[in-house]
Design a protein around this motif. Sequence first.
Motif, PDB file in Angstrom:
ATOM      1  N   LEU A 120      -4.002  12.941   0.287  1.00 24.90           N
ATOM      2  CA  LEU A 120      -3.026  12.291  -0.593  1.00 24.90           C
ATOM      3  C   LEU A 120      -1.604  12.734  -0.260  1.00 24.90           C
ATOM      4  O   LEU A 120      -0.679  11.918  -0.265  1.00 24.90           O
ATOM      5  N   ALA A 121      -1.432  14.013   0.035  1.00 26.93           N
ATOM      6  CA  ALA A 121      -0.093  14.521   0.362  1.00 26.93           C
ATOM      7  C   ALA A 121       0.409  13.947   1.685  1.00 26.93           C
ATOM      8  O   ALA A 121       1.576  13.539   1.798  1.00 26.93           O
ATOM      9  N   PHE A 122      -0.470  13.898   2.688  1.00 24.56           N
ATOM     10  CA  PHE A 122      -0.090  13.318   3.980  1.00 24.56           C
ATOM     11  C   PHE A 122       0.183  11.819   3.829  1.00 24.56           C
ATOM     12  O   PHE A 122       1.135  11.287   4.404  1.00 24.56           O
ATOM     13  N   ALA A 123      -0.661  11.135   3.065  1.00 23.06           N
ATOM     14  CA  ALA A 123      -0.511   9.686   2.889  1.00 23.06           C
ATOM     15  C   ALA A 123       0.793   9.350   2.174  1.00 23.06           C
ATOM     16  O   ALA A 123       1.434   8.334   2.478  1.00 23.06           O
ATOM     17  N   ALA A 124       1.200  10.183   1.220  1.00 25.05           N
ATOM     18  CA  ALA A 124       2.469   9.959   0.522  1.00 25.05           C
ATOM     19  C   ALA A 124       3.629  10.079   1.501  1.00 25.05           C
ATOM     20  O   ALA A 124       4.533   9.229   1.527  1.00 25.05           O
ATOM     21  N   ARG A 125       3.617  11.131   2.318  1.00 26.86           N
ATOM     22  CA  ARG A 125       4.668  11.314   3.322  1.00 26.86           C
ATOM     23  C   ARG A 125       4.688  10.145   4.313  1.00 26.86           C
ATOM     24  O   ARG A 125       5.738   9.563   4.614  1.00 26.86           O
ATOM     25  N   ASP A 126       3.515   9.770   4.805  1.00 26.62           N
ATOM     26  CA  ASP A 126       3.428   8.693   5.793  1.00 26.62           C
ATOM     27  C   ASP A 126       3.840   7.353   5.186  1.00 26.62           C
ATOM     28  O   ASP A 126       4.409   6.494   5.867  1.00 26.62           O
ATOM     29  N   SER A 127       3.577   7.168   3.910  1.00 24.12           N
ATOM     30  CA  SER A 127       3.984   5.941   3.221  1.00 24.12           C
ATOM     31  C   SER A 127       5.501   5.825   3.180  1.00 24.12           C
ATOM     32  O   SER A 127       6.066   4.738   3.334  1.00 24.12           O
ATOM     33  N   VAL A 128       6.165   6.944   2.959  1.00 26.01           N
ATOM     34  CA  VAL A 128       7.627   6.967   2.956  1.00 26.01           C
ATOM     35  C   VAL A 128       8.161   6.627   4.347  1.00 26.01           C
ATOM     36  O   VAL A 128       9.067   5.802   4.502  1.00 26.01           O
ATOM     37  N   VAL A 129       7.567   7.247   5.355  1.00 21.92           N
ATOM     38  CA  VAL A 129       8.014   7.017   6.737  1.00 21.92           C
ATOM     39  C   VAL A 129       7.804   5.556   7.148  1.00 21.92           C
ATOM     40  O   VAL A 129       8.684   4.930   7.748  1.00 21.92           O
ATOM     41  N   LEU A 130       6.656   5.001   6.809  1.00 23.13           N
ATOM     42  CA  LEU A 130       6.327   3.634   7.216  1.00 23.13           C
ATOM     43  C   LEU A 130       7.206   2.585   6.542  1.00 23.13           C
ATOM     44  O   LEU A 130       7.269   1.443   6.996  1.00 23.13           O
ATOM     45  N   THR A 131       7.881   2.958   5.476  1.00 23.17           N
ATOM     46  CA  THR A 131       8.786   2.023   4.796  1.00 23.17           C
ATOM     47  C   THR A 131      10.259   2.361   5.056  1.00 23.17           C
ATOM     48  O   THR A 131      11.142   1.857   4.367  1.00 23.17           O
ATOM     49  N   GLY A 132      10.500   3.213   6.048  1.00 19.14           N
ATOM     50  CA  GLY A 132      11.870   3.496   6.456  1.00 19.14           C
ATOM     51  C   GLY A 132      12.499   4.728   5.866  1.00 19.14           C
ATOM     52  O   GLY A 132      13.694   4.970   6.053  1.00 19.14           O
ATOM     53  N   GLY A 133      11.715   5.526   5.144  1.00 22.37           N
ATOM     54  CA  GLY A 133      12.244   6.727   4.514  1.00 22.37           C
ATOM     55  C   GLY A 133      12.166   7.942   5.415  1.00 22.37           C
ATOM     56  O   GLY A 133      11.761   7.853   6.579  1.00 22.37           O
ATOM     57  N   PRO A 134      12.523   9.100   4.890  1.00 24.21           N
ATOM     58  CA  PRO A 134      12.573  10.324   5.702  1.00 24.21           C
ATOM     59  C   PRO A 134      11.196  10.912   5.993  1.00 24.21           C
ATOM     60  O   PRO A 134      10.305  10.893   5.145  1.00 24.21           O
ATOM     61  N   GLY A 135      11.039  11.430   7.192  1.00 23.66           N
ATOM     62  CA  GLY A 135       9.838  12.192   7.507  1.00 23.66           C
ATOM     63  C   GLY A 135      10.056  13.646   7.113  1.00 23.66           C
ATOM     64  O   GLY A 135      11.195  14.105   7.010  1.00 23.66           O
ATOM     65  N   TYR A 136       8.997  14.355   6.856  1.00 27.49           N
ATOM     66  CA  TYR A 136       9.104  15.776   6.525  1.00 27.49           C
ATOM     67  C   TYR A 136       7.762  16.431   6.780  1.00 27.49           C
ATOM     68  O   TYR A 136       6.721  15.779   6.806  1.00 27.49           O
ATOM     69  N   ASN A 137       7.793  17.730   7.028  1.00 32.02           N
ATOM     70  CA  ASN A 137       6.557  18.472   7.262  1.00 32.02           C
ATOM     71  C   ASN A 137       5.849  18.726   5.943  1.00 32.02           C
ATOM     72  O   ASN A 137       6.488  19.117   4.964  1.00 32.02           O
ATOM     73  N   LEU A 167       0.798  -1.222   0.000  1.00 31.90           N
ATOM     74  CA  LEU A 167       0.000   0.000   0.000  1.00 31.90           C
ATOM     75  C   LEU A 167       0.838   1.283   0.000  1.00 31.90           C
ATOM     76  O   LEU A 167       0.489   2.231  -0.714  1.00 31.90           O
ATOM     77  N   PRO A 168       1.922   1.378   0.772  1.00 31.43           N
ATOM     78  CA  PRO A 168       2.704   2.622   0.740  1.00 31.43           C
ATOM     79  C   PRO A 168       3.164   3.013  -0.663  1.00 31.43           C
ATOM     80  O   PRO A 168       3.053   4.182  -1.055  1.00 31.43           O
ATOM     81  N   ALA A 169       3.661   2.048  -1.419  1.00 30.61           N
ATOM     82  CA  ALA A 169       4.101   2.352  -2.785  1.00 30.61           C
ATOM     83  C   ALA A 169       2.935   2.802  -3.646  1.00 30.61           C
ATOM     84  O   ALA A 169       3.063   3.706  -4.480  1.00 30.61           O
ATOM     85  N   VAL A 170       1.791   2.185  -3.435  1.00 27.82           N
ATOM     86  CA  VAL A 170       0.590   2.507  -4.202  1.00 27.82           C
ATOM     87  C   VAL A 170       0.151   3.955  -3.936  1.00 27.82           C
ATOM     88  O   VAL A 170      -0.180   4.703  -4.863  1.00 27.82           O
ATOM     89  N   LEU A 171       0.158   4.367  -2.670  1.00 19.63           N
ATOM     90  CA  LEU A 171      -0.298   5.708  -2.314  1.00 19.63           C
ATOM     91  C   LEU A 171       0.711   6.782  -2.716  1.00 19.63           C
ATOM     92  O   LEU A 171       0.329   7.899  -3.079  1.00 19.63           O
ATOM     93  N   LEU A 172       1.984   6.434  -2.657  1.00 15.61           N
ATOM     94  CA  LEU A 172       3.014   7.371  -3.110  1.00 15.61           C
ATOM     95  C   LEU A 172       2.836   7.645  -4.599  1.00 15.61           C
ATOM     96  O   LEU A 172       2.893   8.797  -5.051  1.00 15.61           O
TER      97      LEU A 172
END
Length: 323
Positions: free
Chosen positions: A123-140, A58-63
């Motif tokens: 969609l913008a929040f979900a893309a950021r959260d998808s990155v975080v949930l897969t080990g990527g960087p968080g950002y505001n 799902l994270p890749a899908v939402l990104l």
Amino acid sequence: MARGHMLTVCLMSVMLALSMSHFAESALQEGFYSAMCPQAEATLYNTLKDLTVNDPDLPAVLLRLHFHDCFVRGCDASVLLDVPKSEKTAPPNARLEGFNAVDRLKSAVESLCPGVVSCADILAFAARDSVVLTGGPGYNVPAGRRDGRVSSTTEASKFLPDAQSKVPGLVANFANQGLSVEDMVVLSGAHTIGEAACHHIDSRIYDYPSKSGVDPNIPADYAKKLKKKCRERGLKDRTFDLDTSTDHKFDSQYYTNLIAKKGLLVSDQALFDDKSTKPLVEKHKKQAVFFEAFAKAMVKMGNIQVLEGTQGQIRKSCRSVNK
């Protein structure tokens, strides 16, 4: 007198430009929902986290969904609309998924504060959260986007990049959205997670102009894996991981793969094979460099042609325009 008049005009032009620049920068704001719906971002993150437990793809899908939204009419959630001849029906969007997950995310924030959080911001929040949930960087994520009312299959077909694109086409496509060559290379790094349909690589393993039909630049072991999974031409329902090394981990492995000639799509491998972008691939194989650049590029992409203020609307359902 003419010189004085010209000076006045120039000063007025500068003041106007500064005013417009300030307005553009302030259109979206970090913490936009802190007063109106203070638990919105946390609720979206926790809901997505729960959904990902049963669907690690799902994270890749939402990104990807956020990317495909922003490149057509800007980041206005037009990709989510169920209307005749919508963006969903365009060939580049044939395998877009995640719509049910977005419905769940929308429902979660609607239960907290009805009619407040836009689908575009979700969609913008979900893309950021998808990155975080897969080990990527968080950002505001600056927010305040509003939702569009129009979705066009023609525009999606025109503005979304193609899997067969070479660097000049990619550069032109991203430039059309106000994104630089480096933004293009960095955002392509999202292919460190996710997968692509087999038919997208027919030109590399079956139809390449060589005796075997295989691109000779593909390492033999990788070509063997590709042909084993994508066992014949035209497979649209069978997929191959964009990154076979760490397919569910957001990291810089994508660039290492390109250097090893193991980029999956033509549009991926072209980034290393083209001398104009090769140095950028080598630069971003360093994970800290990639993470910092990716966070900045995502925020920049999330600002494309946003609707704000009284423009657009806050949809009650992400699939339909308010009546």
